[in-house]
Design a protein around this motif. Sequence first.
Motif, mmCIF file in Angstrom:
data_model
loop_
_atom_site.group_PDB
_atom_site.id
_atom_site.type_symbol
_atom_site.label_atom_id
_atom_site.label_comp_id
_atom_site.label_asym_id
_atom_site.label_seq_id
_atom_site.Cartn_x
_atom_site.Cartn_y
_atom_site.Cartn_z
ATOM 1 N N ALA A 178 0.951 -1.148 -0.058
ATOM 2 C CA ALA A 178 0.178 0.127 -0.091
ATOM 3 C C ALA A 178 0.947 0.988 -0.260
ATOM 4 C CB ALA A 178 -0.900 -0.013 1.118
ATOM 5 N N ASP A 179 1.924 1.242 0.813
ATOM 6 C CA ASP A 179 2.943 2.288 0.654
ATOM 7 C C ASP A 179 3.499 2.552 -0.641
ATOM 8 O OD1 ASP A 179 2.140 2.847 3.663
ATOM 9 O OD2 ASP A 179 4.088 1.913 4.439
ATOM 10 N N MET A 180 3.950 1.387 -1.264
ATOM 11 C CA MET A 180 4.594 1.700 -2.393
ATOM 12 C C MET A 180 3.452 2.291 -3.474
ATOM 13 S SD MET A 180 7.608 1.134 -1.624
ATOM 14 C CE MET A 180 8.413 1.291 -3.161
ATOM 15 N N VAL A 181 2.321 1.780 -3.558
ATOM 16 C CA VAL A 181 1.353 2.075 -4.526
ATOM 17 C C VAL A 181 1.109 3.694 -4.276
ATOM 18 C CG1 VAL A 181 -1.139 2.004 -4.989
ATOM 19 C CG2 VAL A 181 0.021 0.187 -4.689
ATOM 20 N N THR A 182 1.184 4.164 -3.019
ATOM 21 C CA THR A 182 0.800 5.587 -2.727
ATOM 22 C C THR A 182 1.948 6.254 -3.229
ATOM 23 O OG1 THR A 182 -0.634 4.784 -0.800
ATOM 24 C CG2 THR A 182 0.393 7.290 -0.975
ATOM 25 N N VAL A 183 3.211 5.802 -2.897
ATOM 26 C CA VAL A 183 4.329 6.646 -3.547
ATOM 27 C C VAL A 183 4.446 6.859 -5.056
ATOM 28 C CG1 VAL A 183 6.854 6.604 -3.804
ATOM 29 C CG2 VAL A 183 5.946 6.228 -1.352
ATOM 30 N N PHE A 184 4.149 5.745 -5.838
ATOM 31 C CA PHE A 184 4.488 5.660 -7.255
ATOM 32 C C PHE A 184 3.092 6.406 -7.645
ATOM 33 C CE2 PHE A 184 7.420 2.446 -6.425
ATOM 34 C CZ PHE A 184 8.723 2.977 -7.323
ATOM 35 N N ALA A 185 1.983 6.431 -7.257
ATOM 36 C CA ALA A 185 0.842 6.842 -7.667
ATOM 37 C C ALA A 185 1.156 8.629 -7.527
ATOM 38 C CB ALA A 185 -0.505 6.312 -6.980
ATOM 39 N N GLU A 186 1.564 8.767 -6.606
ATOM 40 C CA GLU A 186 1.627 10.327 -6.303
ATOM 41 C C GLU A 186 2.803 11.033 -7.176
ATOM 42 O OE1 GLU A 186 1.001 14.201 -4.401
ATOM 43 O OE2 GLU A 186 -0.239 12.141 -4.633
ATOM 44 N N LEU A 187 3.842 10.146 -7.546
ATOM 45 C CA LEU A 187 4.794 10.586 -8.583
ATOM 46 C C LEU A 187 4.306 10.567 -10.048
ATOM 47 C CD1 LEU A 187 7.986 8.292 -7.419
ATOM 48 C CD2 LEU A 187 7.647 10.983 -7.060
ATOM 49 N N ALA A 188 3.388 9.765 -10.341
ATOM 50 C CA ALA A 188 2.899 9.786 -11.484
ATOM 51 C C ALA A 188 1.940 10.796 -11.814
ATOM 52 C CB ALA A 188 2.091 8.443 -11.732
ATOM 53 N N ALA A 189 1.120 11.183 -10.582
ATOM 54 C CA ALA A 189 0.248 12.178 -10.710
ATOM 55 C C ALA A 189 0.837 13.567 -10.956
ATOM 56 C CB ALA A 189 -0.610 12.325 -9.512
ATOM 57 N N ALA A 196 10.262 7.582 -13.240
ATOM 58 C CA ALA A 196 9.958 6.579 -11.919
ATOM 59 C C ALA A 196 9.417 5.466 -12.709
ATOM 60 C CB ALA A 196 9.593 7.049 -10.712
ATOM 61 N N ARG A 197 8.966 5.103 -13.908
ATOM 62 C CA ARG A 197 8.559 3.773 -14.219
ATOM 63 C C ARG A 197 9.498 2.550 -14.139
ATOM 64 N NH1 ARG A 197 8.692 4.165 -19.184
ATOM 65 N NH2 ARG A 197 9.889 2.110 -19.657
ATOM 66 N N MET A 242 1.339 4.063 -16.254
ATOM 67 C CA MET A 242 2.482 4.911 -16.448
ATOM 68 C C MET A 242 3.151 4.376 -17.822
ATOM 69 S SD MET A 242 4.421 4.474 -12.482
ATOM 70 C CE MET A 242 5.426 5.681 -12.757
ATOM 71 N N ALA A 243 3.094 3.214 -18.335
ATOM 72 C CA ALA A 243 3.842 2.538 -19.547
ATOM 73 C C ALA A 243 2.909 3.533 -20.652
ATOM 74 C CB ALA A 243 3.617 1.183 -19.821
ATOM 75 N N ALA A 244 1.618 3.383 -20.679
ATOM 76 C CA ALA A 244 0.629 4.240 -21.715
ATOM 77 C C ALA A 244 1.230 5.429 -21.752
ATOM 78 C CB ALA A 244 -0.702 3.741 -21.393
ATOM 79 N N ASP A 245 1.391 6.029 -20.693
ATOM 80 C CA ASP A 245 1.600 7.794 -20.337
ATOM 81 C C ASP A 245 3.024 7.906 -21.130
ATOM 82 O OD1 ASP A 245 0.747 10.339 -19.709
ATOM 83 O OD2 ASP A 245 1.875 10.472 -18.213
ATOM 84 N N PRO A 396 -4.355 19.932 -6.480
ATOM 85 C CA PRO A 396 -3.294 19.993 -5.648
ATOM 86 C C PRO A 396 -2.245 20.800 -6.667
ATOM 87 C CG PRO A 396 -3.803 17.790 -5.146
ATOM 88 C CD PRO A 396 -4.702 18.332 -6.359
ATOM 89 N N PRO A 397 -1.473 21.804 -6.156
ATOM 90 C CA PRO A 397 -0.835 22.490 -7.151
ATOM 91 C C PRO A 397 0.244 21.763 -7.891
ATOM 92 C CG PRO A 397 -0.536 23.362 -4.955
ATOM 93 C CD PRO A 397 -1.595 22.316 -4.817
ATOM 94 N N ALA A 398 0.684 20.514 -7.108
ATOM 95 C CA ALA A 398 1.958 20.054 -7.612
ATOM 96 C C ALA A 398 1.607 18.745 -8.505
ATOM 97 C CB ALA A 398 2.586 19.229 -6.553
ATOM 98 N N HIS A 399 0.101 18.545 -8.912
ATOM 99 C CA HIS A 399 -0.225 17.626 -9.993
ATOM 100 C C HIS A 399 -0.198 18.093 -11.260
ATOM 101 C CE1 HIS A 399 -2.652 14.651 -7.092
ATOM 102 N NE2 HIS A 399 -1.253 15.046 -6.539
ATOM 103 N N HIS A 400 1.029 18.317 -11.760
ATOM 104 C CA HIS A 400 1.574 19.286 -12.980
ATOM 105 C C HIS A 400 0.917 18.308 -14.236
ATOM 106 C CE1 HIS A 400 4.370 21.239 -10.452
ATOM 107 N NE2 HIS A 400 4.993 20.202 -10.173
#
Length: 484
Positions: A178-189, A196-197, A242-245, A396-400
């Motif tokens: 769950a922690d890793m999903v959260t970390v990578f999801a936030e990076l992708a967003a 980081a893919r 992430m791959a599709a993006d 959120p302002p960082a969701h570029h």
Amino acid sequence: MGPRGPNRQLAALLAESGWSAGELARAVNALGTKYGLRLRYDRTAVAHWLEGSRPRPPVPGLVAQVFGRRLGRPVRVSETGLESSTTAGASAEAVLGTSDPVERLTALCAADADPARRLALNREMFTAVDVRLPAWPPADEPPPGRQPGTAQSGSAHGGPAQGGAAQGESAGADARLADMVTVFAELAAKYGGAHARSALGAYVADDVAQRLTASPGSGTAGPADPAVLTGSACLMHLLGTMAADSGLPNLGYHCYRAALDLAHRADDRNVYAITLRTMAVLALRLDDLPHAQQWSQLALETAASTPSSHVRTYLYAGRALVRACGDERSAALADLLAAERYHDTEPRREAADDPLEPFTRYPTTAFHYQRGETLLSLGDRAQAAAAFQESLAVRPPAHHIALVLTHARLAEILLALGELEAALDQCTRALAHYPYTASRRTTSTLTALRRVLAPYRRHPQARGVRDQLARLTHSRPAGSGSVP
């Protein structure tokens, strides 16, 4: 490839479709653009195919897809007469041929780590027949490896423009995953799928695969804990997004397929349904409406009988967009109304309530973006603009990534409404976030925005914005190369 004699199979498909050689070439070129390919085939190239020449992958897969869409039925590569047993194809079969989801997960991540194998795998066109919809056990019958009473967890992730939602019992969630999903999801967003893919792929290959083959607490080989299976499905879902993006849609589809298999093994209907819905939206972006319709419908049929309002909102919003793109106005509005109803009835929760909070709910900002996309597809520009503004108000302002996409959408709408100054302001806002992104989608979106601004090239401010768009996107072209 060298000539092999007249290709009667391709000739038969051409005759059935009613296309000329030039029309087939144009259809392949157009579909290739959706996959990030610069193809320049013409009737002469098709004539060579009819004589027996075989283009390199992924072109045979593109030919099969365009014929399938033209004829309204699935067309396999083998039916085109263009299939060949190349080294790349054999390598892809080694990755995709196994029926075991854990083996496929490991092979996918290993291939993704090698640039040459990654591109070869992405050239293997994904088809709907690769999705083998399974039978689910009755609600009162635990699946293999699950003891009665075992808690079921759920989590998933969608791209910044589509959100993510799932529902389950946090007590059954695997904390590390769950922690890793959260970390990578936030990076992708924040930064996009190309950021980081590879790190996520390495984590799945090095850590997750081992946990999937160990029984809970024993350290020995055995059936994986359902919570580990669900967490792994979420990570593969995220890797697919992430791959599709990153401009690798076929690789993304293959990751989604692995996520489906893992979710089924975990008996997690909601994660399975969420993955189908996400695949449907990707199919829309690739102009594959029939499969988008099929998968968005199956997502609602597959979901658990009592999913949370967040899951219902996510699934109905997805089908609303698909129906809008299919000119089913009344059905799309009905789905959008259902999504809004479920969204409004879900109680707002604090993030501390659930360690999987980013993935057990459908964020309001993502929902409003999806509303905007649906309304825009229906031609309701003013309402779409209002929905996009609502999304921006809570984004959120960082969701570029989402900020680039949303500001660009607003710019296009304002241009269509004749509000040039306001549109240019939205362009400037999108440009401010773009340098932080590593995303094929943001590059394609701004490239398209530059084309929309072409009629205003004599306007000084518009010309300046177009020049800035050209400078920034030129270094990251939307295409990924050509295929002879």
